[in-house]
Design a protein around this motif. Structure first.
Motif, PDB file in Angstrom:
ATOM      1  N   ILE A   1      40.471  20.095  35.081  1.00  0.00           N
ATOM      2  CA  ILE A   1      39.982  20.886  36.219  1.00  0.00           C
ATOM      3  C   ILE A   1      40.001  20.065  37.499  1.00  0.00           C
ATOM      4  O   ILE A   1      40.514  20.510  38.522  1.00  0.00           O
ATOM      5  CB  ILE A   1      38.565  21.448  35.937  1.00  0.00           C
ATOM      6  N   THR A   2      39.448  18.854  37.461  1.00  0.00           N
ATOM      7  CA  THR A   2      39.347  18.064  38.692  1.00  0.00           C
ATOM      8  C   THR A   2      40.445  17.015  38.754  1.00  0.00           C
ATOM      9  O   THR A   2      40.490  16.110  37.922  1.00  0.00           O
ATOM     10  CB  THR A   2      37.970  17.376  38.786  1.00  0.00           C
ATOM     11  N   MET A   3      41.349  17.199  39.737  1.00  0.00           N
ATOM     12  CA  MET A   3      42.469  16.271  39.940  1.00  0.00           C
ATOM     13  C   MET A   3      42.744  16.154  41.433  1.00  0.00           C
ATOM     14  O   MET A   3      42.422  17.063  42.186  1.00  0.00           O
ATOM     15  CB  MET A   3      43.736  16.803  39.250  1.00  0.00           C
ATOM     16  N   PRO A   4      43.384  15.050  41.842  1.00  0.00           N
ATOM     17  CA  PRO A   4      43.776  14.923  43.253  1.00  0.00           C
ATOM     18  C   PRO A   4      44.945  15.865  43.567  1.00  0.00           C
ATOM     19  O   PRO A   4      45.486  16.485  42.652  1.00  0.00           O
ATOM     20  CB  PRO A   4      44.203  13.458  43.358  1.00  0.00           C
TER      21      PRO A   4
ATOM     22  N   MET B   1      46.173  18.791  43.899  1.00  0.00           N
ATOM     23  CA  MET B   1      45.856  20.193  43.629  1.00  0.00           C
ATOM     24  C   MET B   1      45.018  20.228  42.363  1.00  0.00           C
ATOM     25  O   MET B   1      45.411  19.658  41.346  1.00  0.00           O
ATOM     26  CB  MET B   1      47.158  20.988  43.413  1.00  0.00           C
ATOM     27  N   ASP B   2      43.851  20.886  42.423  1.00  0.00           N
ATOM     28  CA  ASP B   2      42.993  20.910  41.231  1.00  0.00           C
ATOM     29  C   ASP B   2      43.548  21.878  40.180  1.00  0.00           C
ATOM     30  O   ASP B   2      44.462  22.649  40.441  1.00  0.00           O
ATOM     31  CB  ASP B   2      41.539  21.231  41.609  1.00  0.00           C
ATOM     32  N   GLY B   3      42.952  21.800  39.007  1.00  0.00           N
ATOM     33  CA  GLY B   3      43.441  22.588  37.886  1.00  0.00           C
ATOM     34  C   GLY B   3      43.325  24.085  38.065  1.00  0.00           C
ATOM     35  O   GLY B   3      44.181  24.839  37.601  1.00  0.00           O
ATOM     36  N   ILE B   4      42.288  24.547  38.739  1.00  0.00           N
ATOM     37  CA  ILE B   4      42.109  25.995  38.920  1.00  0.00           C
ATOM     38  C   ILE B   4      43.173  26.543  39.874  1.00  0.00           C
ATOM     39  O   ILE B   4      43.761  27.594  39.618  1.00  0.00           O
ATOM     40  CB  ILE B   4      40.668  26.313  39.388  1.00  0.00           C
ATOM     41  N   THR B   5      43.456  25.811  40.944  1.00  0.00           N
ATOM     42  CA  THR B   5      44.515  26.228  41.879  1.00  0.00           C
ATOM     43  C   THR B   5      45.867  26.236  41.155  1.00  0.00           C
ATOM     44  O   THR B   5      46.646  27.191  41.289  1.00  0.00           O
ATOM     45  CB  THR B   5      44.567  25.283  43.095  1.00  0.00           C
ATOM     46  N   ALA B   6      46.126  25.185  40.374  1.00  0.00           N
ATOM     47  CA  ALA B   6      47.382  25.110  39.619  1.00  0.00           C
ATOM     48  C   ALA B   6      47.488  26.261  38.619  1.00  0.00           C
ATOM     49  O   ALA B   6      48.555  26.863  38.471  1.00  0.00           O
ATOM     50  CB  ALA B   6      47.482  23.768  38.898  1.00  0.00           C
ATOM     51  N   LEU B   7      46.380  26.573  37.958  1.00  0.00           N
ATOM     52  CA  LEU B   7      46.345  27.692  37.009  1.00  0.00           C
ATOM     53  C   LEU B   7      46.753  28.988  37.713  1.00  0.00           C
ATOM     54  O   LEU B   7      47.586  29.744  37.214  1.00  0.00           O
ATOM     55  CB  LEU B   7      44.929  27.823  36.429  1.00  0.00           C
ATOM     56  N   LYS B   8      46.192  29.224  38.899  1.00  0.00           N
ATOM     57  CA  LYS B   8      46.517  30.450  39.652  1.00  0.00           C
ATOM     58  C   LYS B   8      47.995  30.477  40.040  1.00  0.00           C
ATOM     59  O   LYS B   8      48.645  31.522  39.948  1.00  0.00           O
ATOM     60  CB  LYS B   8      45.627  30.566  40.891  1.00  0.00           C
ATOM     61  N   GLU B   9      48.534  29.325  40.452  1.00  0.00           N
ATOM     62  CA  GLU B   9      49.952  29.235  40.827  1.00  0.00           C
ATOM     63  C   GLU B   9      50.855  29.508  39.620  1.00  0.00           C
ATOM     64  O   GLU B   9      51.839  30.228  39.720  1.00  0.00           O
ATOM     65  CB  GLU B   9      50.274  27.851  41.405  1.00  0.00           C
TER      66      GLU B   9
ATOM     67  N   ILE C   1      53.691  32.693  38.527  1.00  0.00           N
ATOM     68  CA  ILE C   1      55.033  32.542  37.957  1.00  0.00           C
ATOM     69  C   ILE C   1      55.126  33.347  36.665  1.00  0.00           C
ATOM     70  O   ILE C   1      56.088  34.058  36.425  1.00  0.00           O
ATOM     71  CB  ILE C   1      55.338  31.047  37.662  1.00  0.00           C
ATOM     72  N   ASN C   2      54.110  33.194  35.820  1.00  0.00           N
ATOM     73  CA  ASN C   2      54.073  33.894  34.530  1.00  0.00           C
ATOM     74  C   ASN C   2      52.639  34.325  34.227  1.00  0.00           C
ATOM     75  O   ASN C   2      51.815  33.506  33.833  1.00  0.00           O
ATOM     76  CB  ASN C   2      54.592  32.977  33.416  1.00  0.00           C
ATOM     77  N   PRO C   3      52.343  35.618  34.406  1.00  0.00           N
ATOM     78  CA  PRO C   3      50.978  36.109  34.165  1.00  0.00           C
ATOM     79  C   PRO C   3      50.491  35.889  32.737  1.00  0.00           C
ATOM     80  O   PRO C   3      49.298  35.911  32.473  1.00  0.00           O
ATOM     81  CB  PRO C   3      51.070  37.610  34.472  1.00  0.00           C
ATOM     82  N   ASP C   4      51.429  35.660  31.801  1.00  0.00           N
ATOM     83  CA  ASP C   4      51.053  35.463  30.411  1.00  0.00           C
ATOM     84  C   ASP C   4      50.964  33.990  30.013  1.00  0.00           C
ATOM     85  O   ASP C   4      50.849  33.678  28.825  1.00  0.00           O
ATOM     86  CB  ASP C   4      52.064  36.161  29.485  1.00  0.00           C
ATOM     87  N   ALA C   5      51.044  33.096  30.981  1.00  0.00           N
ATOM     88  CA  ALA C   5      50.990  31.661  30.676  1.00  0.00           C
ATOM     89  C   ALA C   5      49.698  31.348  29.910  1.00  0.00           C
ATOM     90  O   ALA C   5      48.633  31.875  30.225  1.00  0.00           O
ATOM     91  CB  ALA C   5      51.041  30.849  31.962  1.00  0.00           C
ATOM     92  N   THR C   6      49.810  30.508  28.900  1.00  0.00           N
ATOM     93  CA  THR C   6      48.661  30.117  28.087  1.00  0.00           C
ATOM     94  C   THR C   6      48.166  28.759  28.566  1.00  0.00           C
ATOM     95  O   THR C   6      48.856  27.756  28.427  1.00  0.00           O
ATOM     96  CB  THR C   6      49.052  30.051  26.601  1.00  0.00           C
ATOM     97  N   VAL C   7      46.973  28.768  29.169  1.00  0.00           N
ATOM     98  CA  VAL C   7      46.406  27.539  29.729  1.00  0.00           C
ATOM     99  C   VAL C   7      45.015  27.320  29.157  1.00  0.00           C
ATOM    100  O   VAL C   7      44.188  28.233  29.134  1.00  0.00           O
ATOM    101  CB  VAL C   7      46.318  27.619  31.273  1.00  0.00           C
ATOM    102  N   ILE C   8      44.769  26.092  28.695  1.00  0.00           N
ATOM    103  CA  ILE C   8      43.434  25.697  28.238  1.00  0.00           C
ATOM    104  C   ILE C   8      42.942  24.630  29.206  1.00  0.00           C
ATOM    105  O   ILE C   8      43.629  23.640  29.454  1.00  0.00           O
ATOM    106  CB  ILE C   8      43.477  25.149  26.800  1.00  0.00           C
ATOM    107  N   MET C   9      41.777  24.849  29.778  1.00  0.00           N
ATOM    108  CA  MET C   9      41.215  23.913  30.747  1.00  0.00           C
ATOM    109  C   MET C   9      40.452  22.800  30.032  1.00  0.00           C
ATOM    110  O   MET C   9      39.838  23.027  28.997  1.00  0.00           O
ATOM    111  CB  MET C   9      40.265  24.631  31.710  1.00  0.00           C
ATOM    112  N   CYS C  10      40.501  21.608  30.636  1.00  0.00           N
ATOM    113  CA  CYS C  10      39.754  20.463  30.120  1.00  0.00           C
ATOM    114  C   CYS C  10      38.718  20.104  31.174  1.00  0.00           C
ATOM    115  O   CYS C  10      39.060  19.963  32.347  1.00  0.00           O
ATOM    116  CB  CYS C  10      40.674  19.267  29.921  1.00  0.00           C
ATOM    117  N   SER C  11      37.478  19.975  30.762  1.00  0.00           N
ATOM    118  CA  SER C  11      36.448  19.656  31.752  1.00  0.00           C
ATOM    119  C   SER C  11      35.506  18.599  31.210  1.00  0.00           C
ATOM    120  O   SER C  11      35.347  18.449  30.003  1.00  0.00           O
ATOM    121  CB  SER C  11      35.652  20.911  32.097  1.00  0.00           C
ATOM    122  N   ALA C  12      34.883  17.903  32.136  1.00  0.00           N
ATOM    123  CA  ALA C  12      33.832  16.964  31.762  1.00  0.00           C
ATOM    124  C   ALA C  12      32.536  17.764  31.628  1.00  0.00           C
ATOM    125  O   ALA C  12      32.458  18.905  32.090  1.00  0.00           O
ATOM    126  CB  ALA C  12      33.695  15.903  32.843  1.00  0.00           C
TER     127      ALA C  12
END
Length: 120
Positions: free
Chosen positions: A55-58, A60-68, A72-83
């Motif tokens: 989630i937290t990265m320099p 572009m953060d993970g949530i912004t990247a997830l939205k991007e 591209i692909n509304p069906d993309a399978t993404v699992i978030m990693c968080s502290a």
């Protein structure tokens, strides 16, 4: 055929931990990225079956990247990693389309369970 995974985390150690868990369990690691901008580029290039995304990265953060990526692909399978203690961000990520989340430090069985569930 093994599922292709893209691992995204700004910490090389965390990428190594996930890579270790997944490769031992038959997943193919097709790429790694250390920030969200790289993740979006690698997603277009590699077309993985699954992405593990910090989630937290320099850059572009993970949530912004997830939205991007979901543009591209509304069906993309993404699992978030968080502290621990990032519950609000995890909720944002799920609302943005993440399939699940795993908490650092990673527990191998929880990582595998989340990935199997997301891919089924």
């Amino acid at each position: 055929m093994s599922k292709k995974v893209l691992i995204v985390d700004d910490a090389a150690f965390m990428r190594m931990m996930i890579k270790d868990i997944l490769s031992k369990n038959g997943y193919e690691i097709v790429g790694e990225a250390q920030d969200g901008a790289q993740a979006v580029e690698k997603y277009k290039e590699l077309e993985p079956d699954l992405i593990t995304m910090d989630i937290t990265m320099p850059e572009m953060d993970g949530i912004t990247a997830l939205k991007e990526i979901r543009k591209i692909n509304p069906d993309a399978t993404v699992i978030m990693c968080s502290a621990m203690g990032q519950q609000a961000m995890v909720i944002d990520a799920i609302q943005a389309g993440a399939k699940d989340f795993i908490v650092k430090p990673f527990q191998a069985d929880r990582v595998l369970e989340a990935i199997q569930k997301a891919l089924s």
